[in-house]
Motif scaffolding. Structure first.
Motif, PDB file in Angstrom:
ATOM      1  N   SER A  16      -5.279   1.144  -1.159  1.00  0.00           N
ATOM      2  CA  SER A  16      -5.518   1.484  -2.172  1.00  0.00           C
ATOM      3  C   SER A  16      -5.819   3.049  -1.386  1.00  0.00           C
ATOM      4  CB  SER A  16      -6.684   1.606  -2.988  1.00  0.00           C
ATOM      5  OG  SER A  16      -8.358   1.716  -1.995  1.00  0.00           O
ATOM      6  N   ARG A  17      -5.089   4.328  -2.396  1.00  0.00           N
ATOM      7  CA  ARG A  17      -5.087   5.347  -1.813  1.00  0.00           C
ATOM      8  C   ARG A  17      -6.368   5.582  -1.451  1.00  0.00           C
ATOM      9  NH1 ARG A  17      -2.724   7.669   1.085  1.00  0.00           N
ATOM     10  NH2 ARG A  17      -0.135   7.657   0.118  1.00  0.00           N
ATOM     11  N   ALA A  61      -1.125   4.762   4.355  1.00  0.00           N
ATOM     12  CA  ALA A  61      -2.643   4.049   3.127  1.00  0.00           C
ATOM     13  C   ALA A  61      -3.196   2.984   4.965  1.00  0.00           C
ATOM     14  CB  ALA A  61      -2.242   3.496   2.726  1.00  0.00           C
ATOM     15  N   GLY A  67       2.765   3.579  -4.110  1.00  0.00           N
ATOM     16  CA  GLY A  67       1.667   2.996  -4.699  1.00  0.00           C
ATOM     17  C   GLY A  67       1.286   1.758  -6.080  1.00  0.00           C
ATOM     18  N   LYS A  86      -0.901   0.166   7.133  1.00  0.00           N
ATOM     19  CA  LYS A  86      -0.513  -0.737   6.647  1.00  0.00           C
ATOM     20  C   LYS A  86      -0.262  -1.117   8.299  1.00  0.00           C
ATOM     21  CE  LYS A  86       2.874   0.627   3.441  1.00  0.00           C
ATOM     22  NZ  LYS A  86       2.823   1.813   3.314  1.00  0.00           N
ATOM     23  N   SER A  99       6.189  -1.950   0.214  1.00  0.00           N
ATOM     24  CA  SER A  99       5.701   0.013   0.836  1.00  0.00           C
ATOM     25  C   SER A  99       5.913   0.548  -0.231  1.00  0.00           C
ATOM     26  CB  SER A  99       6.595   0.635   1.993  1.00  0.00           C
ATOM     27  OG  SER A  99       6.532   0.487   3.119  1.00  0.00           O
ATOM     28  N   GLY A 140       0.627  -1.167  -0.081  1.00  0.00           N
ATOM     29  CA  GLY A 140      -0.073  -0.325   0.056  1.00  0.00           C
ATOM     30  C   GLY A 140       0.762   1.404   0.241  1.00  0.00           C
ATOM     31  N   PRO A 141      -0.246   2.441  -0.895  1.00  0.00           N
ATOM     32  CA  PRO A 141       0.592   3.562  -0.537  1.00  0.00           C
ATOM     33  C   PRO A 141       0.783   3.885   0.733  1.00  0.00           C
ATOM     34  CG  PRO A 141      -1.028   4.313  -1.626  1.00  0.00           C
ATOM     35  CD  PRO A 141      -1.025   2.432  -1.045  1.00  0.00           C
TER      36      PRO A 141
END
Length: 378
Positions: free
Chosen positions: A223-224, A45, A202, A47, A198, A41-42
């Protein structure tokens, strides 16, 4: 630490669900004891918060957190938060069954590679004692970057994006150390590995994410757009997948997922032609998908009751939600459809804030059922 421990009788198939008490994961994207999963994930977000929820509520004996090249602030947060958290299994401090390997981004790159292997060796050590272990590596991207730096210094031939050519096999050999085994004493024990990735911006097409996807059994892609919309956990329910069995009947879950996909398609269409150009039937499917997303896939990790949802409650709530999703409702126009689904959503959210099987839980369930059954066709 790079040699896996192999003194067990046999490796078993990871077929038992690892309960994390996160509805989105246990029902739609399950993880198995002895299985592997990745959380790409970006930045920003969610994590790390998701990993904290898993560490707190997962049905395991020992949790090992390998903070591999993470920001120092995040490691400090774990060190200060975990001793204050109460372990739901024992009622004592969560820190008593947690091991944290602190290896922040300010430390040397060679330590970064060692920290991941140290963590998995410790996990195998506790597995040999007959315990179930969950290893959370945060983040494997920093570990791969450390390998890239060391490989450059050793003047090895670079692969894609200057990562070493052997990146895929190294990542695969790390995840292969997960597993459920029968020990020589006859006990069953497991190591479950979950790694966050990371990717810059993303972008899931980069080498580390792709190499990880080839070997893991479940993919929880953050997702962003979902994190920007404050939909947490921000796991994308359509892009993500899992090869394991969950706590709820899989056929019904697949049907619910198909409603979610159809709802997403209608939503994309409505962005172009507007609400007026959509038929009432399509608009109801869109609202059903939004309802599933809002009341089941989202979960408040800071709410004392909603933060952890045990499997019995998940099965119970999913049955009622599934009943709402599969019924036909007698609604006139879009205004009435919207008002009806907003009310159902609110009744569900109020229901989440009651203790399972308490008098308030029963009363709220009756209120919810009475309301939606009053609008059922026929």
């Amino acid at each position: 630490v790079k040699q896996p421990i192999r003194c067990y009788e046999e490796r078993l198939r990871p077929d038992e669900t690892l309960v994390t008490q996160i509805r989105c994961i246990d029902t739609f994207l399950p993880v198995a004891k002895g299985g592997t999963f990745c959380v790409p994930g970006p930045f920003g977000a969610g994590k790390t918060v998701l990993q904290h929820m898993e560490a707190k509520n997962a049905d395991v004996d020992i949790v090992i957190v390998a903070a591999c090249g993470e920001r120092a602030g995040e490691v400090v947060e774990v060190l200060t938060e975990f001793p204050e958290l109460t372990d739901p299994r024992t009622g004592r401090s969560l820190m008593e069954r947690t091991i944290i390997i602190c290896n922040t981004s300010s430390m040397p790159v060679a330590a970064r590679e060692a920290s991941v292997y140290t963590a998995v060796t410790m996990a195998e050590y506790y597995r040999q004692m007959g315990l179930d272990v969950l290893l959370l590596a945060d983040s494997t991207s920093r570990w791969a970057q450390a390998m890239r730096e060391m490989s450059g210094r050793l003047e090895e031939i670079p692969g894609e994006e200057a990562f070493p050519a052997y990146l895929e096999s190294v990542i695969a050999s790390f995840y292969e150390r997960a597993g459920k085994v029968r020990l020589k004493s006859g006990e069953i024990a497991s190591v479950t590995i979950g790694g966050t990735v990371s990717p810059a911006g993303g972008n899931f097409e980069e080498p580390v994410t792709q190499a990880t996807l080839k070997v893991v059994g479940a993919f929880h892609g953050l997702s962003r757009e979902r994190s920007d919309a404050r939909k947490y956990p921000a796991i994308h329910p359509i892009d993500s997948w899992s090869k394991y069995r969950g706590v709820v009947d899989m056929e019904r879950v697949e049907h619910a997922r198909s409603i979610l996909k159809r709802s997403n398609e209608i939503n994309q269409m409505m962005k172009v032609i507007g609400e007026e150009g959509t038929s009432a039937e399509d608009y109801i499917i869109y609202q059903k998908g939004e309802l599933l997303d809002a009341v089941y896939l989202q979960q408040n990790s800071f709410d004392p009751i909603d933060a952890a949802c045990d499997p019995k409650r998940q099965v119970y709530e999913f049955d009622i939600l599934y009943d709402v999703l599969t019924r036909d409702f007698d609604l006139e126009d879009k205004k009435e459809i919207r008002a009806f689904f907003n009310q159902v959503r609110q009744e569900f959210l109020d229901w989440h804030n009651t203790h399972f099987r308490s008098p308030e839980f029963e009363a709220q369930e009756k209120k919810l059922k009475d309301f939606y059954l009053s609008k059922v066709q026929g």
